[in-house]
Design an enzyme around this catalytic site. Structure first.
Site, PDB file in Angstrom:
ATOM      1  CG  ASP A  62      11.096   3.023  -2.031  1.00  0.00           C
ATOM      2  OD1 ASP A  62      12.220   2.518  -1.829  1.00  0.00           O
ATOM      3  OD2 ASP A  62      10.933   4.206  -2.377  1.00  0.00           O
ATOM      4  CB  SER A 142      28.940  -2.822  -7.167  1.00  0.00           C
ATOM      5  OG  SER A 142      29.623  -2.418  -8.342  1.00  0.00           O
ATOM      6  CE1 TYR A 155      25.168   0.929  -7.958  1.00  0.00           C
ATOM      7  CE2 TYR A 155      27.490   0.666  -8.465  1.00  0.00           C
ATOM      8  CZ  TYR A 155      26.217   0.143  -8.387  1.00  0.00           C
ATOM      9  OH  TYR A 155      26.001  -1.172  -8.728  1.00  0.00           O
ATOM     10  CE  LYS A 159      25.007  -1.671  -5.322  1.00  0.00           C
ATOM     11  NZ  LYS A 159      23.947  -2.647  -5.031  1.00  0.00           N
TER      12      LYS A 159
HETATM   13  N1  LIG Z   1      24.441  -5.124 -13.976  1.00  0.00           N
HETATM   14  C1  LIG Z   1      25.664  -5.015 -13.471  1.00  0.00           C
HETATM   15  O1  LIG Z   1      26.653  -5.149 -14.187  1.00  0.00           O
HETATM   16  C2  LIG Z   1      25.862  -4.767 -12.003  1.00  0.00           C
HETATM   17  C3  LIG Z   1      27.170  -4.573 -11.566  1.00  0.00           C
HETATM   18  C4  LIG Z   1      27.394  -4.348 -10.208  1.00  0.00           C
HETATM   19  C5  LIG Z   1      26.332  -4.341  -9.326  1.00  0.00           C
HETATM   20  N2  LIG Z   1      25.061  -4.535  -9.769  1.00  0.00           N
HETATM   21  C6  LIG Z   1      23.986  -4.526  -8.764  1.00  0.00           C
HETATM   22  O2  LIG Z   1      23.115  -5.625  -8.976  1.00  0.00           O
HETATM   23  C7  LIG Z   1      21.793  -5.271  -8.545  1.00  0.00           C
HETATM   24  C8  LIG Z   1      20.807  -5.544  -9.669  1.00  0.00           C
HETATM   25  O3  LIG Z   1      21.192  -4.787 -10.793  1.00  0.00           O
HETATM   26  P1  LIG Z   1      20.574  -4.985 -12.252  1.00  0.00           P
HETATM   27  O4  LIG Z   1      21.675  -4.694 -13.198  1.00  0.00           O
HETATM   28  O5  LIG Z   1      19.835  -6.268 -12.321  1.00  0.00           O
HETATM   29  O6  LIG Z   1      19.579  -3.716 -12.267  1.00  0.00           O
HETATM   30  P2  LIG Z   1      18.109  -3.504 -12.880  1.00  0.00           P
HETATM   31  O7  LIG Z   1      17.949  -2.024 -12.961  1.00  0.00           O
HETATM   32  O8  LIG Z   1      17.918  -4.339 -14.104  1.00  0.00           O
HETATM   33  O9  LIG Z   1      17.166  -4.066 -11.729  1.00  0.00           O
HETATM   34  C9  LIG Z   1      17.062  -3.426 -10.484  1.00  0.00           C
HETATM   35  C10 LIG Z   1      15.689  -3.746  -9.893  1.00  0.00           C
HETATM   36  O10 LIG Z   1      15.602  -3.109  -8.601  1.00  0.00           O
HETATM   37  C11 LIG Z   1      14.333  -2.488  -8.517  1.00  0.00           C
HETATM   38  N3  LIG Z   1      14.404  -1.361  -7.579  1.00  0.00           N
HETATM   39  C12 LIG Z   1      15.054  -0.183  -7.749  1.00  0.00           C
HETATM   40  N4  LIG Z   1      14.848   0.615  -6.676  1.00  0.00           N
HETATM   41  C13 LIG Z   1      14.060  -0.073  -5.831  1.00  0.00           C
HETATM   42  C14 LIG Z   1      13.513   0.233  -4.562  1.00  0.00           C
HETATM   43  N5  LIG Z   1      13.719   1.422  -3.975  1.00  0.00           N
HETATM   44  N6  LIG Z   1      12.748  -0.698  -3.953  1.00  0.00           N
HETATM   45  C15 LIG Z   1      12.507  -1.878  -4.528  1.00  0.00           C
HETATM   46  N7  LIG Z   1      13.005  -2.235  -5.743  1.00  0.00           N
HETATM   47  C16 LIG Z   1      13.764  -1.324  -6.384  1.00  0.00           C
HETATM   48  C17 LIG Z   1      14.017  -2.020  -9.923  1.00  0.00           C
HETATM   49  O11 LIG Z   1      12.632  -1.777 -10.104  1.00  0.00           O
HETATM   50  C18 LIG Z   1      14.546  -3.184 -10.747  1.00  0.00           C
HETATM   51  O12 LIG Z   1      13.547  -4.173 -10.917  1.00  0.00           O
HETATM   52  C19 LIG Z   1      21.844  -3.786  -8.138  1.00  0.00           C
HETATM   53  O13 LIG Z   1      21.984  -3.696  -6.733  1.00  0.00           O
HETATM   54  C20 LIG Z   1      23.105  -3.298  -8.850  1.00  0.00           C
HETATM   55  O14 LIG Z   1      23.671  -2.187  -8.176  1.00  0.00           O
HETATM   56  C21 LIG Z   1      24.799  -4.741 -11.089  1.00  0.00           C
END
Ligand SMILES: NC(=O)c1ccc[n+]([C@@H]2O[C@H](COP(=O)([O-])OP(=O)(O)OC[C@H]3O[C@@H](n4cnc5c(N)ncnc54)[C@H](O)[C@@H]3O)[C@@H](O)[C@H]2O)c1
Length: 252
Positions: A62, A142, A155, A159
């Site tokens: 974590d 983000s 959130y 970010k």
């Molecule tokens: N998907 C989008 O459109 C988008 C847009 C803006 C920002 N983001 C950012 O990109 C990053 C990845 O997003 P995603 O869409 O791939 O999400 P996702 O939920 O598919 O993957 C997130 C991963 O982080 C892990 N995780 C969560 N909390 C954790 C912790 N406390 N310790 C260790 N691991 C942890 C989860 O287990 C998961 O494997 C995030 O930071 C998200 O905020 C995504």
């Protein structure tokens, strides 16, 4: 720069982090797939190894827990060998609550994962980078940190904090040969995005939003991984403190 380059990707078990971990392994980094989820971290590391690349899973970690982060980083050094010279802070959690309904616990958890996590991870690996005189940090923020997003105050604040951390740390570490940049993804097709779609939080389907995007498609995790691969490369050494939007033109 030392010959051997070890990279840590947090949240490497899913979505964007998975693509980044696979890409860095493909590019020759000894890659640590760090995630809270043990199974998915293991699957991603295995997928990279099946392709002949070097990757090891560090599941059940974590990032919001400093002791767990420090222990995991030491295990990465012991297992993959050498200093950690690349860190991608990608692990993140989202939230969707009317402002007046945000509970302290919800606010604290989002800050703990999205902002404290990168703080702890950076503090754990920066000594390696300074010692080597070379390092690369990429923080996945983000696009909402620039545009704002209703019902996501917690959130978006986390970010935006990560963008500020990136800019300040870049100035501090530049003289040590360490670059720090941020990629704010916008609308990338991942489990996180699909979960938001299912809960009706996107204000329309993924397909509908794709039509409103200048390049007419949702982002792919690989789009973010490609930008990240460049920022951690040798040739990106003069790029630091920057925000590299990868969003199909949704925010310019
Ligand atoms: N998907 C989008 O459109 C988008 C847009 C803006 C920002 N983001 C950012 O990109 C990053 C990845 O997003 P995603 O869409 O791939 O999400 P996702 O939920 O598919 O993957 C997130 C991963 O982080 C892990 N995780 C969560 N909390 C954790 C912790 N406390 N310790 C260790 N691991 C942890 C989860 O287990 C998961 O494997 C995030 O930071 C998200 O905020 C995504």
């Amino acid at each position: 720069m030392s010959e051997r380059r070890t990279a840590i990707v947090t949240g490497g078990g899913s979505g964007i982090g998975r693509s980044i971990a696979l890409r860095l392994a493909e590019d020759g980094f000894a890659t640590a797939v760090l995630d809270l989820n043990e199974d998915s971290a293991g699957q991603v590391a295995e997928e990279a190894r099946q392709k002949g690349h070097e990757a090891v899973a560090f599941g059940g970690v974590d990032v919001s827990d400093r002791a767990q982060v420090n222990a995991a980083v030491q295990r990465v050094r012991d297992t993959l060998g050498g200093p950690v010279l690349v860190l991608v802070n990608n692990a993140g959690v989202t939230g969707f609550d009317p402002f007046l309904k945000i509970a302290d616990e919800t606010w604290d958890r989002i800050m703990a994962v999205n902002l404290n996590g990168p703080f702890y991870c950076c503090q754990a690996v920066v000594p390696d980078m300074k010692e080597a005189g070379w390092g690369r940090i990429v923080n996945i923020s983000s696009s909402s940190a620039h545009s704002g997003q209703p019902y996501m105050t917690h959130y978006v604040a986390s970010k935006a904090g990560l963008v500020g951390l990136t800019k300040s740390l870049a100035l501090e570490l530049g003289p040590a040969g360490v670059t720090v940049n941020t990629i704010p993804p916008g609308f990338v097709d991942t489990p996180m995005l699909r979960a938001s779609e299912e809960r009706g939080l996107l204000g329309g389907s993924v397909d509908h939003h794709a039509e409103l995007t200048p390049v007419r498609r949702p982002g792919r995790p690989e789009d973010i991984a490609a930008a990240c691969a460049f920022l951690v490369s040798e040739e990106a050494g003069y790029i630091t403190g920057q925000v590299l939007g990868v969003n199909g033109g949704r925010n310019t």
